[in-house]
Design a protein around this motif. Structure first.
Motif, PDB file in Angstrom:
ATOM      1  N   ILE A 442       0.842  -1.208   0.000  1.00 51.46           N
ATOM      2  CA  ILE A 442       0.000   0.000   0.000  1.00 51.46           C
ATOM      3  C   ILE A 442       0.872   1.251   0.000  1.00 51.46           C
ATOM      4  N   ASP A 443       1.892   1.228   0.832  1.00 52.73           N
ATOM      5  CA  ASP A 443       2.823   2.350   0.885  1.00 52.73           C
ATOM      6  C   ASP A 443       3.489   2.545  -0.479  1.00 52.73           C
ATOM      7  N   TYR A 444       3.867   1.450  -1.114  1.00 54.93           N
ATOM      8  CA  TYR A 444       4.522   1.525  -2.429  1.00 54.93           C
ATOM      9  C   TYR A 444       3.594   2.161  -3.463  1.00 54.93           C
ATOM     10  N   ILE A 445       2.346   1.740  -3.467  1.00 53.18           N
ATOM     11  CA  ILE A 445       1.372   2.275  -4.439  1.00 53.18           C
ATOM     12  C   ILE A 445       1.146   3.766  -4.208  1.00 53.18           C
ATOM     13  N   GLU A 446       0.953   4.143  -2.956  1.00 55.70           N
ATOM     14  CA  GLU A 446       0.672   5.558  -2.664  1.00 55.70           C
ATOM     15  C   GLU A 446       1.878   6.431  -2.999  1.00 55.70           C
ATOM     16  N   THR A 447       3.060   5.930  -2.703  1.00 59.45           N
ATOM     17  CA  THR A 447       4.272   6.721  -2.933  1.00 59.45           C
ATOM     18  C   THR A 447       4.614   6.822  -4.417  1.00 59.45           C
ATOM     19  N   HIS A 448       4.468   5.713  -5.141  1.00 62.60           N
ATOM     20  CA  HIS A 448       4.961   5.686  -6.524  1.00 62.60           C
ATOM     21  C   HIS A 448       3.903   5.990  -7.574  1.00 62.60           C
ATOM     22  N   ALA A 449       2.637   5.943  -7.204  1.00 65.94           N
ATOM     23  CA  ALA A 449       1.613   6.255  -8.208  1.00 65.94           C
ATOM     24  C   ALA A 449       0.646   7.325  -7.733  1.00 65.94           C
ATOM     25  N   GLN A 450       0.816   7.786  -6.495  1.00 66.36           N
ATOM     26  CA  GLN A 450      -0.130   8.781  -5.948  1.00 66.36           C
ATOM     27  C   GLN A 450      -1.567   8.277  -6.085  1.00 66.36           C
ATOM     28  N   VAL A 451      -1.745   6.985  -5.813  1.00 63.72           N
ATOM     29  CA  VAL A 451      -3.072   6.361  -5.859  1.00 63.72           C
ATOM     30  C   VAL A 451      -3.447   5.979  -4.430  1.00 63.72           C
ATOM     31  N   PRO A 452      -4.583   6.467  -3.902  1.00 64.99           N
ATOM     32  CA  PRO A 452      -4.957   6.101  -2.534  1.00 64.99           C
ATOM     33  C   PRO A 452      -5.256   4.601  -2.435  1.00 64.99           C
ATOM     34  N   ALA A 453      -4.649   3.950  -1.457  1.00 63.83           N
ATOM     35  CA  ALA A 453      -4.834   2.502  -1.290  1.00 63.83           C
ATOM     36  C   ALA A 453      -5.182   2.220   0.163  1.00 63.83           C
ATOM     37  N   PHE A 454      -6.044   1.235   0.382  1.00 59.43           N
ATOM     38  CA  PHE A 454      -6.592   0.992   1.715  1.00 59.43           C
ATOM     39  C   PHE A 454      -6.473  -0.470   2.107  1.00 59.43           C
ATOM     40  N   PHE A 455      -6.151  -0.695   3.373  1.00 61.48           N
ATOM     41  CA  PHE A 455      -5.945  -2.040   3.916  1.00 61.48           C
ATOM     42  C   PHE A 455      -7.241  -2.547   4.553  1.00 61.48           C
ATOM     43  N   CYS A 456      -7.801  -3.606   3.992  1.00 55.93           N
ATOM     44  CA  CYS A 456      -9.031  -4.213   4.543  1.00 55.93           C
ATOM     45  C   CYS A 456     -10.161  -3.200   4.678  1.00 55.93           C
ATOM     46  N   GLN A 457     -10.186  -2.197   3.835  1.00 53.49           N
ATOM     47  CA  GLN A 457     -11.231  -1.171   3.874  1.00 53.49           C
ATOM     48  C   GLN A 457     -11.770  -0.912   2.471  1.00 53.49           C
ATOM     49  N   PRO A 458     -12.393  -1.924   1.849  1.00 49.89           N
ATOM     50  CA  PRO A 458     -12.941  -1.685   0.502  1.00 49.89           C
ATOM     51  C   PRO A 458     -13.929  -0.522   0.493  1.00 49.89           C
ATOM     52  N   GLU A 459     -14.720  -0.404   1.543  1.00 47.02           N
ATOM     53  CA  GLU A 459     -15.730   0.665   1.596  1.00 47.02           C
ATOM     54  C   GLU A 459     -15.079   2.044   1.657  1.00 47.02           C
ATOM     55  N   ARG A 460     -13.944   2.160   2.324  1.00 49.41           N
ATOM     56  CA  ARG A 460     -13.261   3.444   2.421  1.00 49.41           C
ATOM     57  C   ARG A 460     -12.659   3.835   1.061  1.00 49.41           C
TER      58      ARG A 460
END
Lengths: 480, 480
Positions: A442-460
Motif C-alpha cells: 500500500i505504501d509503495y502504491i501511494e508513494t509511486h503512483a499517488q493512488v490512494p490505497a486501503f488495507f481491509c477497507q474496501p468501503e473506504r
C-alpha cells in the motif's frame, strides 16, 4: 499570486490572502515569549523552528535573555532590525497578550498566532474580547488563542510547541481542537499524507475557517481541504466563501457537535454557538462542501482528494481479483452514488483473451485470484485506456500467484503508463492480505503512483472516490 | 460439552455440535490429495498442519507417494490404521471429489472441507449437486467446495493452503469469499486479534452460517462471532438459530450484496439467491444480530465484543483529555443509541479535587490536556468504581505531560485495579497522537487490559461499545 483569479473575491478576502501569503511564507518570524528553558512552550517553539529547517530570520523576544539556541534575543519586537516582520507567535501570560498587539502592528505583523491559554476556555471571555478589540484596532489578525499553533511544511515553518511536521503535500488541515490537531499529525505521519498547511484555530477568537479558505484558494500547494469544525462564527460568510473556493478545491468538513449530546459538550468546550444540523446540512450542500462523519474519514477523504485527478465523466469501472470483494465494492459504490457503467463489449472481449473463463466479465470485472501480476497490469491498462471509462476501482487479495508487492508494482506500472499516454483518470485501490507485506505494498502504491490505497477497507476506498465525484459534480468537471 | 445447555437445541443442532467437536478438535486429520511437490495445495496443507504445531495424527492420502514431509502416506483413507478419522481436507480434481465420499464415511469422518475448485463457481453446478447428494447419502457434511479451508487455533489446526494462524482468542470468523477470508487473516494479525475459529465457506454447498452457529454456541473459546455473508440459504433456519445463539454470544454480520449493484455482483459471484434488504434487516433485528456496513467494522466490532464484558446497565460515562475529542465521542454516542448518564454529583466532587478548574465537570468529564498520568489513572478508577456507572469511554491525546505510553500504563493499572475490586465494566479507548508511540500504546492497552483501543478513530471506539449494548439489550444483561 498569479495562480488564482481575483474575480469574485471580496476585498477582505484579498486582504486575507495578502496577509497569509506573508504569514505562512515568512521571511522573518518573531516569537514573543521565547524561553531558554527546555520544557517551556517558548523554548519548544524556537527549537521546532530551528529543527524544522526554517530558512528565514528567527527573532526570539525575551527581555531577560541575550541568546536562545544560539539566536540573538530581543527585549521587544520593536527592537528587531527589520522594518517588517511577517509572522509572530505569542506565548506569554494571557493577561499580557493584548498589550503586545501595538508593538506587532508597528512591525506590520499581518497575523499572530496566540498559543497562550487563559482566555474564554478558562472562564475569561473578557480578556479574549479585549484581545480581539486590540487586534482590530491595530490591524493585526489573530489565530487562537489557546492553540497548538500552525505548520507550513512547504516553507519549513513549524510555528508550534508540538513536533515539527515533515511531509510536504497537498492537504490543508484545520482543527478547532488540540486533540483533533494532534490526531491530524499522527494520522498524517502514519499514512505519510502530504500536508500543505496545518492550523489549530484554538478558541477561534478572530481568524476562522472561512478566512483560511481564501489562502487555501490562492495557495498553489493546497489541493484539498479538511476542516474539523465545532462552530461556525458567521454562517453566511462561510457558505459564500466555500461556494467560491469549492469550485476550485474540494472542502471536506467534519462538523462536531451535530447531535444533542455532542452539541451540549461543544458548548461546554468552546462556548460555541451551534446551528441546527439540518440547517448546516442544507448550507453545506449548497456550497459544495463534502460532509463526513468520522475523524479518520476526514483525514482519508482529504488526503485522497489531494492525490486524485478530477474525473471527466460518470463511468466507474471495477476490476477485482476476488468476487467477494467485488460485491463489497459494488455495495459501497451504490452507497456513494457512483455510476457503475455497463462494461463495454470491446473491453470485455479484451479481458476474455487472458482472464480464465470462470472469471466474471462485467462490471465488476472479476479477473479471479488465479491472475498473474502481468494480467493485473494488463487489465489496469485496458481499463484506464478505454475511452469510455472515467474512474477505476481495483480490488486485490493476497494470493500465492500475485502477492501484495507484485500487485503493487503492477498497479504502479499500469497507472503510470496509462498516465504517460494521457489517461490520467482517478484510481483507488483496496487490498486485503497478510501483514506486513500488504501494508508495504500500500505504501509503495501511494508513494509511486499517488493512488490512494486501503488495507481491509474496501468501503473506504470507494468512499473517497464517492467524495471526489461529489466535488467534481459540484465544480462542473463532468462532461454532460 | 458441559458448557452449553442442550435445552432448546434441535436434534440436527446437537448432531452438528458433535460433528464439529470432532472436526475442529481432531485427534486425526486426513488430507485427500496430499502432495510431495512444494507449490501444490496438497503440499501446503500438510506443511501448514506440521508448521502450525498440530499435535494429532496426520494422514496424507496419495496413492503415488510413500512419504510427505516425513509422514507416512496412505493410498486411500480406508488404509489408515484408525477406525475413525475426525477431520478431512479434500484437494483432488473436482470431478473425483464425489467419489471419495463413501471412503470418508467408512472412517466416520463427520465433516470434510473441500478446497478443490471446479464446481458451481466455474459453471459446473451439476458436479456440486452430485457432491452434496453423495455427502447426504453417506452422512458426511461438507464445507466448501472452493474454499481456503478452516483454522482452529486453540487446537493448532490449520486445515488450509494459506498461512497458519497464530493468535488464539475469542473471535469466530466466517467468510463466504476467499478475498474476505484473506482480509480477516491480515486484519487479525495487524490488530493481534485472537481467533477461536476461522472458516471459509467457499461455495457453501452444504454447511452454512447457521450450521456453524451451533458449534460457536457450544465452543467455550468463542466469545463473539463475525460473519461475512453473501447469501442465506435458509432464512428461517438462520434466524431461528441466531435467536438462540445471540442470547449467549454476539453475532455480527456484514451482509454483502445489499444494494442493487452489490446484489447483481453477488449473483455472478456465487449464483446466490438474495433476499430483499428490508426483509433481512427486520429478520436480523428479531434475532439480535448486530449488522455492520464495512469490512473493517465487521472485524473491529467482532474482536472488541470478544474482549469486552457485558455491561449491567445503560449508564455510559466519558472521560476525555481533550474537549474536542469529547464532542466527537458524544456525537458517536448519540449515533449509537448510548445513554450518557448525568454525572453524579459525588463523582464530580471527586474529580474537582484534582482536575484544574478549567476542566469541564460533567459527562463528558474533560480532565484537560494538563493532566498527569496519575490523574488519568485516578479518574479511571473513580469512574469505574462509582456504583452508578456501567461503561467507560476514555479519550486521549498526546501531550508532553502524558505521552501515549504513560497514558497506556495508567489505563492498564486503573482498569486492572478496578477489576480486582470487582468492577469489571466495559471500557473502550480512543487515542490520537504521534506514531509510532501511540500505536505502541494501543498495543500495550489491548494486550495488558483486554480493552479495545483505537488510533484516530473516536467514532469506532464508541461504535464497538454501541454494538455491545445492542447485544446486551437483546440478551437481557441490563438491569431494568
Amino acid at each position: 499570486m498569479s495562480s488564482y483569479s481575483v474575480e469574485g473575491i471580496p476585498e477582505y478576502g484579498k486582504d486575507l490572502i495578502n496577509r497569509f501569503m506573508r504569514f505562512f511564507r515568512p521571511r522573518s518570524v518573531a516569537v514573543i515569549g521565547a524561553s531558554r528553558e527546555p520544557g517551556r512552550v517558548g523554548y519548544a517553539v524556537i527549537k521546532n523552528l530551528v529543527d524544522g529547517g526554517y530558512k528565514g530570520k528567527i527573532y526570539p523576544i525575551n527581555p531577560r535573555a541575550a541568546e536562545i539556541l544560539g539566536l540573538k534575543c530581543y527585549p521587544d519586537i520593536r527592537e528587531v532590525p527589520d522594518p517588517e516582520v511577517d509572522s509572530a507567535l505569542i506565548s506569554i501570560p494571557a493577561a499580557m497578550v493584548p498589550d503586545v498587539i501595538p508593538s506587532l502592528a508597528e512591525k506590520k505583523v499581518p497575523v499572530a498566532v496566540v498559543v497562550s491559554s487563559g482566555f474564554a476556555e478558562t472562564g475569561n471571555p473578557e480578556l479574549q474580547e479585549k484581545l480581539v478589540r486590540m487586534a482590530r484596532q491595530y490591524g493585526v489578525r489573530i489565530i487562537g488563542p489557546n492553540t497548538y499553533g500552525i505548520y507550513s511544511p512547504w516553507y519549513n515553518l513549524s510555528l508550534s510547541f508540538t513536533i515539527p511536521y515533515e511531509h510536504k503535500g497537498g492537504l490543508a488541515v484545520v482543527a478547532q481542537s488540540g486533540g483533533v490537531g494532534m490526531a491530524s499529525f499522527g494520522f498524517a505521519r502514519w499514512k505519510k499524507a502530504g500536508i500543505s498547511i496545518n492550523v489549530g484555530l484554538g478558541n477561534m477568537s478572530d481568524i476562522d475557517h472561512a478566512d483560511l479558505l481564501w489562502y487555501f484558494y490562492a495557495d498553489e500547494h493546497t489541493k484539498a481541504i479538511s476542516f474539523h469544525m465545532e462552530s461556525i462564527k458567521d454562517g453566511k460568510k462561510f457558505i459564500e466563501t466555500a461556494k467560491i473556493v469549492s469550485k476550485k478545491k474540494p472542502i471536506v468538513v467534519l462538523k462536531a457537535g451535530r447531535t444533542g449530546y455532542g452539541e451540549k459538550a461543544a458548548k461546554s468546550h468552546t462556548a460555541a454557538l451551534t446551528a441546527s444540523d439540518e440547517v448546516i446540512n442544507a448550507a453545506f450542500k449548497k456550497a459544495g462542501v463534502i460532509r463526513v462523519y468520522a475523524l479518520d474519514e476526514l483525514f482519508d477523504v482529504g488526503r485522497s482528494l489531494a492525490m486524485l485527478p478530477p474525473p471527466k465523466g460518470e463511468n466507474v469501472f471495477i476490476i477485482t481479483m476476488a468476487g467477494g470483494l467485488g460485491v463489497l465494492l459494488c455495495d459501497a459504490a451504490a452507497d456513494n452514488n457512483l455510476h457503475l457503467m455497463e462494461a463495454p463489449q470491446d473491453l470485455v472481449d479484451e479481458f476474455k483473451k487472458f482472464v480464465p473463463p470462470f472469471g466474471a466479465f462485467g462490471n465488476p470485472m472479476d479477473i479471479t485470484g488465479s491472475c498473474t501480476p502481468d494480467m493485473v497490469q494488463k487489465g489496469i491498462k485496458l481499463a484506464l485506456m478505454h475511452p469510455k471509462t472515467d474512474a477505476i476501482i481495483i480490488g486485490h487479495w493476497h494470493t500465492v500467484i500475485t502477492p501484495p508487492m507484485e500487485f503493487a508494482k503492477s498497479v504502479v506500472e499500469g497507472v503510470n503508463e496509462a498516465r504517460a499516454n494521457g489517461m490520467d483518470k482517478p484510481v483507488v485501490v483496496s487490498m486485503s492480505g497478510d501483514i506486513p507485506e500488504t501494508l508495504q505494498a500500500i505504501d509503495y502504491i501511494e508513494t509511486h503512483a499517488q493512488v490512494p490505497a486501503f488495507f481491509c477497507q474496501p468501503e473506504r476506498a470507494v468512499r473517497v472516490l464517492g467524495a471526489l465525484y461529489q466535488w467534481a459534480r459540484y465544480a462542473g468537471f463532468l462532461k454532460k
